[in-house]
Design a protein around this motif. Sequence first.
Motif, mmCIF file in Angstrom:
data_model
loop_
_atom_site.group_PDB
_atom_site.id
_atom_site.type_symbol
_atom_site.label_atom_id
_atom_site.label_comp_id
_atom_site.label_asym_id
_atom_site.label_seq_id
_atom_site.Cartn_x
_atom_site.Cartn_y
_atom_site.Cartn_z
ATOM 1 N N PRO A 41 29.199 39.834 36.988
ATOM 2 C CA PRO A 41 28.502 41.059 37.395
ATOM 3 C C PRO A 41 28.848 41.431 38.834
ATOM 4 O O PRO A 41 29.079 40.562 39.673
ATOM 5 C CB PRO A 41 27.027 40.699 37.255
ATOM 6 N N VAL A 42 28.893 42.734 39.080
ATOM 7 C CA VAL A 42 29.103 43.243 40.434
ATOM 8 C C VAL A 42 27.742 43.718 40.934
ATOM 9 O O VAL A 42 27.189 44.691 40.425
ATOM 10 C CB VAL A 42 30.139 44.383 40.458
ATOM 11 N N ASN A 43 27.214 42.985 41.916
ATOM 12 C CA ASN A 43 25.913 43.302 42.499
ATOM 13 C C ASN A 43 25.891 42.772 43.924
ATOM 14 O O ASN A 43 26.917 42.317 44.436
ATOM 15 C CB ASN A 43 24.784 42.695 41.642
ATOM 16 N N VAL A 52 30.660 46.985 48.323
ATOM 17 C CA VAL A 52 31.612 46.934 47.206
ATOM 18 C C VAL A 52 31.982 45.477 46.945
ATOM 19 O O VAL A 52 31.746 44.599 47.782
ATOM 20 C CB VAL A 52 32.889 47.784 47.455
ATOM 21 N N LEU A 53 32.583 45.231 45.797
ATOM 22 C CA LEU A 53 32.986 43.887 45.398
ATOM 23 C C LEU A 53 33.860 43.235 46.466
ATOM 24 O O LEU A 53 34.854 43.809 46.909
ATOM 25 C CB LEU A 53 33.738 43.957 44.069
ATOM 26 N N HIS A 54 33.484 42.044 46.873
ATOM 27 C CA HIS A 54 34.222 41.271 47.877
ATOM 28 C C HIS A 54 35.494 40.711 47.246
ATOM 29 O O HIS A 54 35.456 40.166 46.139
ATOM 30 C CB HIS A 54 33.326 40.129 48.371
ATOM 31 N N GLY A 55 36.606 40.825 47.946
ATOM 32 C CA GLY A 55 37.873 40.295 47.445
ATOM 33 C C GLY A 55 37.829 38.800 47.214
ATOM 34 O O GLY A 55 38.474 38.272 46.307
ATOM 35 N N GLY A 56 37.054 38.076 48.014
ATOM 36 C CA GLY A 56 36.916 36.633 47.829
ATOM 37 C C GLY A 56 36.206 36.298 46.529
ATOM 38 O O GLY A 56 36.544 35.312 45.865
ATOM 39 N N ALA A 57 35.224 37.115 46.155
ATOM 40 C CA ALA A 57 34.540 36.906 44.873
ATOM 41 C C ALA A 57 35.499 37.193 43.721
ATOM 42 O O ALA A 57 35.504 36.479 42.711
ATOM 43 C CB ALA A 57 33.299 37.789 44.774
ATOM 44 N N THR A 58 36.341 38.204 43.888
ATOM 45 C CA THR A 58 37.346 38.513 42.871
ATOM 46 C C THR A 58 38.325 37.350 42.735
ATOM 47 O O THR A 58 38.679 36.942 41.622
ATOM 48 C CB THR A 58 38.104 39.803 43.224
ATOM 49 N N ALA A 59 38.758 36.806 43.863
ATOM 50 C CA ALA A 59 39.675 35.659 43.836
ATOM 51 C C ALA A 59 39.000 34.444 43.198
ATOM 52 O O ALA A 59 39.638 33.694 42.451
ATOM 53 C CB ALA A 59 40.161 35.337 45.248
ATOM 54 N N ALA A 60 37.702 34.247 43.475
ATOM 55 C CA ALA A 60 36.977 33.133 42.856
ATOM 56 C C ALA A 60 36.904 33.319 41.338
ATOM 57 O O ALA A 60 37.063 32.353 40.582
ATOM 58 C CB ALA A 60 35.576 33.010 43.450
ATOM 59 N N LEU A 61 36.671 34.535 40.882
ATOM 60 C CA LEU A 61 36.683 34.831 39.442
ATOM 61 C C LEU A 61 38.051 34.525 38.852
ATOM 62 O O LEU A 61 38.171 33.850 37.822
ATOM 63 C CB LEU A 61 36.313 36.294 39.196
ATOM 64 N N VAL A 94 34.974 48.341 43.415
ATOM 65 C CA VAL A 94 33.941 48.404 42.373
ATOM 66 C C VAL A 94 32.594 48.242 43.058
ATOM 67 O O VAL A 94 32.438 47.366 43.913
ATOM 68 C CB VAL A 94 34.117 47.272 41.333
ATOM 69 N N LYS A 95 31.613 49.080 42.671
ATOM 70 C CA LYS A 95 30.277 49.023 43.274
ATOM 71 C C LYS A 95 29.228 48.432 42.347
ATOM 72 O O LYS A 95 28.216 47.933 42.810
ATOM 73 C CB LYS A 95 29.828 50.415 43.710
ATOM 74 N N THR A 120 39.772 43.743 35.570
ATOM 75 C CA THR A 120 39.460 45.133 35.235
ATOM 76 C C THR A 120 37.957 45.362 35.345
ATOM 77 O O THR A 120 37.171 44.418 35.391
ATOM 78 C CB THR A 120 39.930 45.482 33.810
ATOM 79 N N ASP A 121 37.569 46.646 35.342
ATOM 80 C CA ASP A 121 36.145 46.972 35.393
ATOM 81 C C ASP A 121 35.650 47.385 33.999
ATOM 82 O O ASP A 121 36.379 47.265 33.014
ATOM 83 C CB ASP A 121 35.871 48.061 36.438
ATOM 84 N N ASP A 122 34.418 47.873 33.938
ATOM 85 C CA ASP A 122 33.809 48.272 32.663
ATOM 86 C C ASP A 122 34.578 49.392 31.964
ATOM 87 O O ASP A 122 34.437 49.584 30.760
ATOM 88 C CB ASP A 122 32.362 48.725 32.881
ATOM 89 N N HIS A 123 35.368 50.157 32.726
ATOM 90 C CA HIS A 123 36.126 51.286 32.165
ATOM 91 C C HIS A 123 37.598 50.940 31.971
ATOM 92 O O HIS A 123 38.427 51.833 31.798
ATOM 93 C CB HIS A 123 35.959 52.511 33.058
#
Length: 141
Positions: A41-43, A52-61, A94-95, A120-123
Amino acid sequence: MQLSKEDKLKQINEVCKHTLMETLEISITDFGDDYLVAKMPVNERVYQPDGVLHGGATAALAESVGSFASHLFSNLEEVFVRGIEITANHLKSVKNGHVYAKATFLHKGRTTQLLDIRVTDDHDNLISVCRLSTISLPRNK
């Protein structure tokens, strides 16, 4: 008795309790012969200061889904898997909603593996493109 895909996913996600994956609410949602998918989830838990979504969280995912794919497709009685390097190119912000990471193998060697991870996002917009290399090392028996 062969476990159903739903039961395997439940079992996979149980392993993630009390880890960074649980902290970031990352869950494995799908897998096949050569891929693994996770969502997050993005929150406010994964925001950078401007919301907005942190790049570090994206890298962790990305590292979580890629490492888990290497684990899932390895014989863990003989080897253990560790990440060597991750790169991430962030393409879009992404917000809210969810982001999904799909890891596929570019190389599945006996010792090293290289994974392509598309976030990718929800869309279905491409948010980030990541590469993860992992190594399989022999277990001491």
